[in-house]
Design an enzyme around this catalytic site. Structure first.
Site, PDB file in Angstrom:
ATOM      1  N   LEU A 109       0.832  -0.919  -0.072  1.00  0.00           N
ATOM      2  CA  LEU A 109       0.087  -0.047   0.154  1.00  0.00           C
ATOM      3  C   LEU A 109       0.621   1.390  -0.024  1.00  0.00           C
ATOM      4  CD1 LEU A 109      -2.685  -1.030   2.686  1.00  0.00           C
ATOM      5  CD2 LEU A 109      -3.060  -1.080   0.207  1.00  0.00           C
ATOM      6  N   ASP A 110       0.640   2.385  -0.441  1.00  0.00           N
ATOM      7  CA  ASP A 110       1.205   3.446  -0.599  1.00  0.00           C
ATOM      8  C   ASP A 110       1.442   4.019   0.981  1.00  0.00           C
ATOM      9  OD1 ASP A 110       1.271   3.493  -3.357  1.00  0.00           O
ATOM     10  OD2 ASP A 110      -0.335   4.792  -3.426  1.00  0.00           O
ATOM     11  N   LYS A 111       2.346   4.823   1.074  1.00  0.00           N
ATOM     12  CA  LYS A 111       2.737   5.430   2.466  1.00  0.00           C
ATOM     13  C   LYS A 111       1.531   5.911   3.190  1.00  0.00           C
ATOM     14  CE  LYS A 111       5.669   8.708   2.843  1.00  0.00           C
ATOM     15  NZ  LYS A 111       5.010  10.139   3.370  1.00  0.00           N
ATOM     16  N   HIS A 141       0.288   2.380  -7.802  1.00  0.00           N
ATOM     17  CA  HIS A 141      -0.765   3.752  -7.666  1.00  0.00           C
ATOM     18  C   HIS A 141      -1.909   3.449  -8.554  1.00  0.00           C
ATOM     19  CE1 HIS A 141       2.706   5.344  -5.440  1.00  0.00           C
ATOM     20  NE2 HIS A 141       3.446   5.981  -6.421  1.00  0.00           N
ATOM     21  N   LYS A 150      -5.008   5.587  -7.657  1.00  0.00           N
ATOM     22  CA  LYS A 150      -4.817   7.005  -7.703  1.00  0.00           C
ATOM     23  C   LYS A 150      -4.899   7.357  -9.243  1.00  0.00           C
ATOM     24  CE  LYS A 150      -2.214   7.698  -3.449  1.00  0.00           C
ATOM     25  NZ  LYS A 150      -0.881   7.397  -3.012  1.00  0.00           N
TER      26      LYS A 150
END
Ligand code: URA
Length: 245
Positions: free
Chosen positions: A111-113, A193, A196
């Site tokens: 997962l992204d930060k 990503h 997004k």
């Protein structure tokens, strides 16, 4: 709850002897194979020299006369906090694995930060590899907050498969509008990503992202950000179902 019991019942958790030694921190692959070859390992009291002997749940394994765990695998569900990266080491940011009491686990996907929510972690690397194979199309559901109001046309655009990065075709995704700025999106792949970029391709922007489901397993509302627990038997079963499809 005893996940190790569950693990022992299933074929996927029957591992070769050298891997069991490695998971018990007996050394790297070469060192563990050498221990077996040099007759330092007993299974149920008898010297075993076959590295690929498949360890059963009830086997008693001894290495240099010391009993080790025959099922040393753990499977965790975490509510990932924002600000942590899905890695084991990072020079700039804290890692999700820093939140665990043991240091041999890896994330199942990333997962992204800034993304929060459901993250699985395990020390069973063959399970990670299997779950990330594209052919299994593991479903991942996200709660998304966007910058501009959502329109209903987006539902069919996502269902057809959004094109990201100008050329990459995504698989059909399921979008359910909650209100003008919130929706659920379920995807069956894991491009970089991806969520997004899907919204960017539709002239919108994700401002908040939380994963609420992975492979049919729901995020546990009891888990506060940064907390984790072992998977229940029913949750573990769901992972297995995905891998035999
Ligand atoms: N898609 C994203 O853009 N970010 C995530 O963290 C997960 C899916």
């Amino acid at each position: 709850m005893n996940v190790l019991m569950i693990a022992g019942e299933e074929e996927i958790h029957i591992k070769p002897l050298y891997q069991i030694l490695m998971k018990n921190q007996c050394g790297n692959i070469k060192q563990c194979r050498t221990l077996i070859k040099h007759q330092c390992v007993k299974v149920n009291g008898i010297i075993e020299t076959n590295m690929n002997y498949l360890v059963q749940q009830d086997d008693v394994i001894e290495v240099l006369d010391k009993i080790i765990h025959s099922q040393p695998f753990v499977y965790y569900i975490m509510n990932k906090p924002s600000g942590y990266v899905c890695a084991n080491h990072d020079t700039h940011y804290p890692c999700v694995t820093d939140l665990l009491e043991r240091h041999d686990c890896h994330c199942v996907g990333r997962l992204d930060k800034e993304t929060t929510g459901l993250l699985l972690l395990t020390n069973d690397s063959s399970m990670i590899k299997k779950l990330l194979l594209p052919q299994f199309h593991v479903a991942k559901k996200y709660l998304v907050e966007v910058q501009k109001p959502l329109c209903y046309e987006l539902v069919s655009i996502f269902l057809q498969g959004v094109i990201i990065d100008g050329a990459k075709q995504c698989l059909p995704a399921d979008l359910v509008i909650i209100d003008s700025y919130h929706c659920y999106v379920t995807i069956h792949e894991g491009k970089y990503h991806q969520i997004k970029k899907m919204f960017l391709s539709c002239q919108n922007c994700v401002v908040k992202l939380k994963r609420v489901q992975f492979a049919g397993i729901d995020l546990d509302d009891e888990l506060k950000l940064g907390e984790y627990r072992e998977l229940t038997k029913a949750e573990f079963q769901k992972l297995k179902e995905v891998m035999i499809q």
